[in-house]
Design an enzyme around this catalytic site. Structure first.
Site, PDB file in Angstrom:
ATOM      1  N   LYS A   1       0.836  -1.218   0.000  1.00  0.00           N
ATOM      2  CA  LYS A   1       0.000   0.000   0.000  1.00  0.00           C
ATOM      3  C   LYS A   1       0.864   1.259   0.000  1.00  0.00           C
ATOM      4  O   LYS A   1       0.644   2.172  -0.799  1.00  0.00           O
ATOM      5  CB  LYS A   1      -0.890  -0.013   1.255  1.00  0.00           C
ATOM      6  CG  LYS A   1      -1.517   1.336   1.576  1.00  0.00           C
ATOM      7  CD  LYS A   1      -2.388   1.283   2.821  1.00  0.00           C
ATOM      8  CE  LYS A   1      -1.720   1.539   4.132  1.00  0.00           C
ATOM      9  NZ  LYS A   1      -1.442   2.957   4.445  1.00  0.00           N
ATOM     10  N   ASN A   2       1.850   1.303   0.898  1.00  0.00           N
ATOM     11  CA  ASN A   2       2.597   2.553   1.068  1.00  0.00           C
ATOM     12  C   ASN A   2       3.602   2.816  -0.054  1.00  0.00           C
ATOM     13  O   ASN A   2       4.241   3.856  -0.088  1.00  0.00           O
ATOM     14  CB  ASN A   2       3.272   2.584   2.440  1.00  0.00           C
ATOM     15  CG  ASN A   2       2.245   2.756   3.553  1.00  0.00           C
ATOM     16  OD1 ASN A   2       1.080   3.078   3.286  1.00  0.00           O
ATOM     17  ND2 ASN A   2       2.656   2.530   4.790  1.00  0.00           N
TER      18      ASN A   2
ATOM     19  N   ARG B   1      -4.850  10.631   3.966  1.00  0.00           N
ATOM     20  CA  ARG B   1      -3.865  11.710   4.040  1.00  0.00           C
ATOM     21  C   ARG B   1      -2.778  11.584   2.974  1.00  0.00           C
ATOM     22  O   ARG B   1      -2.198  12.584   2.564  1.00  0.00           O
ATOM     23  CB  ARG B   1      -3.278  11.826   5.438  1.00  0.00           C
ATOM     24  CG  ARG B   1      -2.402  10.696   5.830  1.00  0.00           C
ATOM     25  CD  ARG B   1      -1.738  10.929   7.170  1.00  0.00           C
ATOM     26  NE  ARG B   1      -2.426  11.918   7.961  1.00  0.00           N
ATOM     27  CZ  ARG B   1      -1.957  13.141   8.233  1.00  0.00           C
ATOM     28  NH1 ARG B   1      -0.787  13.516   7.769  1.00  0.00           N
ATOM     29  NH2 ARG B   1      -2.632  13.967   8.969  1.00  0.00           N
TER      30      ARG B   1
ATOM     31  N   CYS C   1      -4.064  13.063  13.140  1.00  0.00           N
ATOM     32  CA  CYS C   1      -4.890  11.858  13.074  1.00  0.00           C
ATOM     33  C   CYS C   1      -4.656  11.053  14.340  1.00  0.00           C
ATOM     34  O   CYS C   1      -3.970  11.511  15.251  1.00  0.00           O
ATOM     35  CB  CYS C   1      -4.600  11.050  11.819  1.00  0.00           C
ATOM     36  SG  CYS C   1      -3.066  10.159  11.905  1.00  0.00           S
TER      37      CYS C   1
ATOM     38  N   ARG D   1       1.169  14.712  12.959  1.00  0.00           N
ATOM     39  CA  ARG D   1       1.504  14.495  11.546  1.00  0.00           C
ATOM     40  C   ARG D   1       1.699  15.798  10.767  1.00  0.00           C
ATOM     41  O   ARG D   1       0.956  16.111   9.825  1.00  0.00           O
ATOM     42  CB  ARG D   1       0.467  13.574  10.893  1.00  0.00           C
ATOM     43  CG  ARG D   1       0.333  12.282  11.680  1.00  0.00           C
ATOM     44  CD  ARG D   1      -0.314  11.187  10.922  1.00  0.00           C
ATOM     45  NE  ARG D   1       0.543  10.614   9.896  1.00  0.00           N
ATOM     46  CZ  ARG D   1       0.188   9.550   9.177  1.00  0.00           C
ATOM     47  NH1 ARG D   1      -0.975   8.986   9.353  1.00  0.00           N
ATOM     48  NH2 ARG D   1       1.008   9.070   8.272  1.00  0.00           N
ATOM     49  N   PRO D   2       2.728  16.563  11.123  1.00  0.00           N
ATOM     50  CA  PRO D   2       2.983  17.834  10.446  1.00  0.00           C
ATOM     51  C   PRO D   2       3.471  17.633   9.002  1.00  0.00           C
ATOM     52  O   PRO D   2       3.876  16.543   8.623  1.00  0.00           O
ATOM     53  CB  PRO D   2       4.104  18.450  11.291  1.00  0.00           C
ATOM     54  CG  PRO D   2       4.790  17.289  11.931  1.00  0.00           C
ATOM     55  CD  PRO D   2       3.737  16.226  12.129  1.00  0.00           C
TER      56      PRO D   2
ATOM     57  N   ASP E   1       4.978   0.669  12.110  1.00  0.00           N
ATOM     58  CA  ASP E   1       3.744   0.063  11.598  1.00  0.00           C
ATOM     59  C   ASP E   1       3.592  -1.406  12.016  1.00  0.00           C
ATOM     60  O   ASP E   1       2.593  -2.043  11.682  1.00  0.00           O
ATOM     61  CB  ASP E   1       3.672   0.197  10.064  1.00  0.00           C
ATOM     62  CG  ASP E   1       3.466   1.647   9.633  1.00  0.00           C
ATOM     63  OD1 ASP E   1       3.096   2.483  10.480  1.00  0.00           O
ATOM     64  OD2 ASP E   1       3.682   1.948   8.442  1.00  0.00           O
TER      65      ASP E   1
ATOM     66  N   ILE F   1       8.573   7.092  16.727  1.00  0.00           N
ATOM     67  CA  ILE F   1       8.188   7.816  15.506  1.00  0.00           C
ATOM     68  C   ILE F   1       6.938   8.664  15.727  1.00  0.00           C
ATOM     69  O   ILE F   1       6.913   9.849  15.392  1.00  0.00           O
ATOM     70  CB  ILE F   1       7.943   6.835  14.323  1.00  0.00           C
ATOM     71  CG1 ILE F   1       9.176   5.965  14.079  1.00  0.00           C
ATOM     72  CG2 ILE F   1       7.536   7.594  13.052  1.00  0.00           C
ATOM     73  CD1 ILE F   1      10.397   6.691  13.553  1.00  0.00           C
TER      74      ILE F   1
ATOM     75  N   ARG G   1      -8.647  -0.434   4.703  1.00  0.00           N
ATOM     76  CA  ARG G   1      -7.747   0.540   4.081  1.00  0.00           C
ATOM     77  C   ARG G   1      -6.419  -0.103   3.714  1.00  0.00           C
ATOM     78  O   ARG G   1      -5.769   0.322   2.772  1.00  0.00           O
ATOM     79  CB  ARG G   1      -7.454   1.700   5.057  1.00  0.00           C
ATOM     80  CG  ARG G   1      -8.681   2.496   5.395  1.00  0.00           C
ATOM     81  CD  ARG G   1      -8.297   3.645   6.263  1.00  0.00           C
ATOM     82  NE  ARG G   1      -7.326   4.462   5.556  1.00  0.00           N
ATOM     83  CZ  ARG G   1      -6.757   5.549   6.041  1.00  0.00           C
ATOM     84  NH1 ARG G   1      -7.073   5.960   7.245  1.00  0.00           N
ATOM     85  NH2 ARG G   1      -5.903   6.229   5.338  1.00  0.00           N
TER      86      ARG G   1
HETATM   87  C1  EPZ Z   1       4.517   6.927   6.378  1.00  0.00           C
HETATM   88  O1  EPZ Z   1       3.807   8.031   6.924  1.00  0.00           O
HETATM   89  C2  EPZ Z   1       3.536   5.776   6.376  1.00  0.00           C
HETATM   90  N1  EPZ Z   1       2.380   6.146   5.569  1.00  0.00           N
HETATM   91  C3  EPZ Z   1       3.095   5.451   7.807  1.00  0.00           C
HETATM   92  O2  EPZ Z   1       2.298   4.280   7.754  1.00  0.00           O
HETATM   93  C4  EPZ Z   1       4.334   5.152   8.653  1.00  0.00           C
HETATM   94  O3  EPZ Z   1       3.949   4.971  10.003  1.00  0.00           O
HETATM   95  C5  EPZ Z   1       5.344   6.300   8.561  1.00  0.00           C
HETATM   96  O4  EPZ Z   1       5.652   6.578   7.174  1.00  0.00           O
HETATM   97  C6  EPZ Z   1       6.650   6.001   9.280  1.00  0.00           C
HETATM   98  O5  EPZ Z   1       7.234   4.841   8.742  1.00  0.00           O
HETATM   99  C7  EPZ Z   1       2.432   6.059   4.246  1.00  0.00           C
HETATM  100  O6  EPZ Z   1       3.431   5.669   3.676  1.00  0.00           O
HETATM  101  C8  EPZ Z   1       1.201   6.425   3.483  1.00  0.00           C
HETATM  102  P1  EPZ Z   1       6.780  10.348   8.053  1.00  0.00           P
HETATM  103  P2  EPZ Z   1       4.384   9.512   6.781  1.00  0.00           P
HETATM  104  O7  EPZ Z   1       6.628  11.598   7.279  1.00  0.00           O
HETATM  105  O8  EPZ Z   1       5.117   9.609   5.501  1.00  0.00           O
HETATM  106  C9  EPZ Z   1       7.809  13.643  11.388  1.00  0.00           C
HETATM  107  C10 EPZ Z   1       0.357   2.970   8.041  1.00  0.00           C
HETATM  108  O9  EPZ Z   1      -0.137   2.427   9.050  1.00  0.00           O
HETATM  109  N2  EPZ Z   1       7.531  14.640  10.337  1.00  0.00           N
HETATM  110  O10 EPZ Z   1       7.880   9.400   7.710  1.00  0.00           O
HETATM  111  O11 EPZ Z   1       3.269  10.444   7.039  1.00  0.00           O
HETATM  112  C11 EPZ Z   1       6.526  12.950  11.836  1.00  0.00           C
HETATM  113  O12 EPZ Z   1       5.847  13.692  12.808  1.00  0.00           O
HETATM  114  C12 EPZ Z   1       0.889   4.377   8.113  1.00  0.00           C
HETATM  115  O13 EPZ Z   1       0.422   2.420   6.930  1.00  0.00           O
HETATM  116  C13 EPZ Z   1       7.730  15.973  10.612  1.00  0.00           C
HETATM  117  O14 EPZ Z   1       8.131  16.365  11.717  1.00  0.00           O
HETATM  118  O15 EPZ Z   1       5.381   9.541   7.996  1.00  0.00           O
HETATM  119  C14 EPZ Z   1       7.053  11.623  12.352  1.00  0.00           C
HETATM  120  O16 EPZ Z   1       7.510  11.763  13.660  1.00  0.00           O
HETATM  121  C15 EPZ Z   1       0.595   5.049   9.407  1.00  0.00           C
HETATM  122  N3  EPZ Z   1       7.473  16.901   9.629  1.00  0.00           N
HETATM  123  C16 EPZ Z   1       8.266  11.336  11.463  1.00  0.00           C
HETATM  124  O17 EPZ Z   1       8.602  12.591  10.856  1.00  0.00           O
HETATM  125  C17 EPZ Z   1       7.043  16.525   8.388  1.00  0.00           C
HETATM  126  O18 EPZ Z   1       6.850  17.407   7.525  1.00  0.00           O
HETATM  127  C18 EPZ Z   1       8.028  10.328  10.352  1.00  0.00           C
HETATM  128  O19 EPZ Z   1       6.886  10.713   9.589  1.00  0.00           O
HETATM  129  C19 EPZ Z   1       6.840  15.164   8.112  1.00  0.00           C
HETATM  130  C20 EPZ Z   1       7.089  14.222   9.106  1.00  0.00           C
END
Ligand code: EPZ
Length: 430
Positions: free
Chosen positions: A22-23, A100, A124, A129-130, A314, A336, A407
């Site tokens: 999916k991701n 998202r 969420c 999730r910034p 995850d 994370i 999902r």
């Molecule tokens: C991806 O989310 C995955 N989603 C998530 O899987 C997964 O938990 C996550 O990566 C971490 O592996 C998809 O791929 C669709 P990040 P993503 O940006 O990209 C911080 C699932 O269950 N951050 O890597 O949104 C953030 O707060 C989902 O399938 C900032 O500070 O995650 C977090 O602590 C849930 N500023 C860290 O980085 C930003 O602009 C990692 O987030 C972006 C992120």
């Protein structure tokens, strides 16, 4: 809303076919917006998140044609996306709110069409999730960005410009968005502290086949030499490591033996290592991982979620369910997401012994048995952990809010039934 009913106690034996990731599918589908030629993507899983993203692309003016195809013995979707000229550059609130990852249209639309309006997704169930990294990086590449009425409005007069960008966190989403934007930028972009998840490497492989020039795959420094135009491609996405890890835990928790067909052990080194330390046998064949916990005496282990290749967040909830019925104590640190223990109170309603300390750590003390209960979950992975708990609990467990599972887990009941679980979906109307 549909529910899942499980009667616990059956050890699971047999094969589970692992689906496309999916991701990986989500950013790769959006990468099709970078070209006006058709892009064909193979191995797309049948999931509601894919349907939601397809609906967004239809609204942007993409032609979508879906075909079913048997790949390595598994029924999959091959989908062709063709966007000769978008009819809209707006990703509205209703789409982004539902899914998202709709934010993956940001980089491609801005790079190719120089304007995009994206509803901000907001927080969420797992955290705030910034999107600051996505936005500041695009600004460094010359974009003008404003937040208006809950939307990111991004513009650029000319092509985006290559830039040297250092991420403060190794964000998966920002790495994908900036890779896609930089592929069509003028000049060279360097991303430091990029995410290294296998999903990123797959996106890079696809972009390079489309004519992009990206170096540094599987490392935290990516160099993107921008090109003027990308062309169509056919690309088969990798299989879902998180789905594979989830069913690996199903074999372990039920003391069964499951062969995960088409799973790649390279992507699961850390979680498989933890399973082995807990007492589970892992065997590798050329196209599968065999997880064998027959007669295993499971004992606790500590996990610390981290960026790839660390332990994936995850899989944290699924491993917590396993630790609930493993001997001794396990310490789980969630590094994370700031709010990813929402499954804890539900597991405790089933008899688990868990103490959460602050937002980031939990001690799980193994109990002899869990007992079935009606439970409710708040996100995809938490839902799966409640299914796992239900599979070993005494009696009946009803998992509410099944839409979370739909999902991200393809054919969940069918896959579980095929390995002997007593599981069924109760439709809302029943
Ligand atoms: C991806 O989310 C995955 N989603 C998530 O899987 C997964 O938990 C996550 O990566 C971490 O592996 C998809 O791929 C669709 P990040 P993503 O940006 O990209 C911080 C699932 O269950 N951050 O890597 O949104 C953030 O707060 C989902 O399938 C900032 O500070 O995650 C977090 O602590 C849930 N500023 C860290 O980085 C930003 O602009 C990692 O987030 C972006 C992120």
């Amino acid at each position: 809303m549909d529910k899942i009913k499980i009667i616990g106690g059956n050890p699971l034996f047999g094969k589970v076919f692992i689906s496309g990731a999916k991701n990986t599918a989500l950013p790769i589908i959006c990468a099709s917006l970078l070209t006006d030629e058709p892009v064909t993507i193979k191995n797309i899983p049948f999931l509601s998140d894919i349907k939601s993203l397809n609906n967004l692309l239809l609204q942007l003016g993409t032609d979508i044609s879906v075909n079913e195809e048997l790949l390595n013995g598994h029924n999959t979707q091959t989908i062709t996306y063709h966007t000769p000229q978008p009819t809209s550059l707006i990703a509205p609130y209703d789409f982004v709110r539902k899914m998202r990852a709709s934010y993956y249209v940001l980089g491609p639309l801005l790079a190719k069409y120089r304007h995009v309006e994206l509803s901000l997704p907001g927080g969420c169930a797992i955290g705030a999730r910034p999107m600051d990294i996505h936005l500041t990086s695009l600004e460094q590449m010359g974009a003008r960005i404003e937040i208006k009425n809950g939307y990111v409005v991004a513009d650029t007069d000319d092509r985006l410009k290559g830039a040297h960008i250092a991420f403060h966190s190794a964000s998966v989403g920002a790495t994908c968005n900036i890779l896609m934007a930089a592929a069509l930028a003028e000049g060279t972009t360097v991303i430091e502290n990029a995410a290294k998840e296998p999903e990123i490497a797959d996106l890079i492989r696809m972009l390079n086949k489309m004519g992009a020039h990206i170096e540094g795959e599987n490392t935290s420094t990516l160099t993107i030499y921008g090109v003027k135009k990308l062309h169509g491609v056919t690309h088969q996405i990798i299989n879902d490591r998180i789905e594979a890890g989830s069913y690996a835990v199903a074999a372990a928790i039920t003391k069964g033996r499951i062969e995960l067909i088409n799973a790649n052990p390279e992507y699961l080194k850390t979680p498989l290592d933890i399973l082995q330390k807990m007492g589970v046998k892992i065997e590798l064949t050329p196209n599968s991982i065999i997880v064998d916990a027959q007669n295993a005496v499971l004992h606790g282990e500590d996990i610390y979620t981290d960026y790839y290749p660390g332990f994936p967040t995850d899989l944290q909830a699924q491993f917590m369910a396993l630790m609930c019925v493993s001997e001794g104590a396990s310490m789980i640190t969630e590094n994370i997401w700031e709010n990813r223990f929402m499954h804890v109170p539900e597991l405790m309603r089933m008899g688990a012994n868990i103490n959460v300390h602050g937002h980031a750590s939990a001690i799980v003390r193994g109990v002899k048995k869990l007992s079935g209960a009606p439970v409710m979950s708040t996100d995809l992975r938490a839902s799966f952990s409640l299914i796992l708990a239900g599979l070993v609990a005494e009696g009946e467990t009803i998992v509410n809010r099944v839409y979370h599972l739909d999902r991200g887990y393809e054919s969940l009941e069918e896959k579980f039934k095929a390995v002997g679980a007593d599981i069924e979906r109760i439709k809302e109307a029943d």
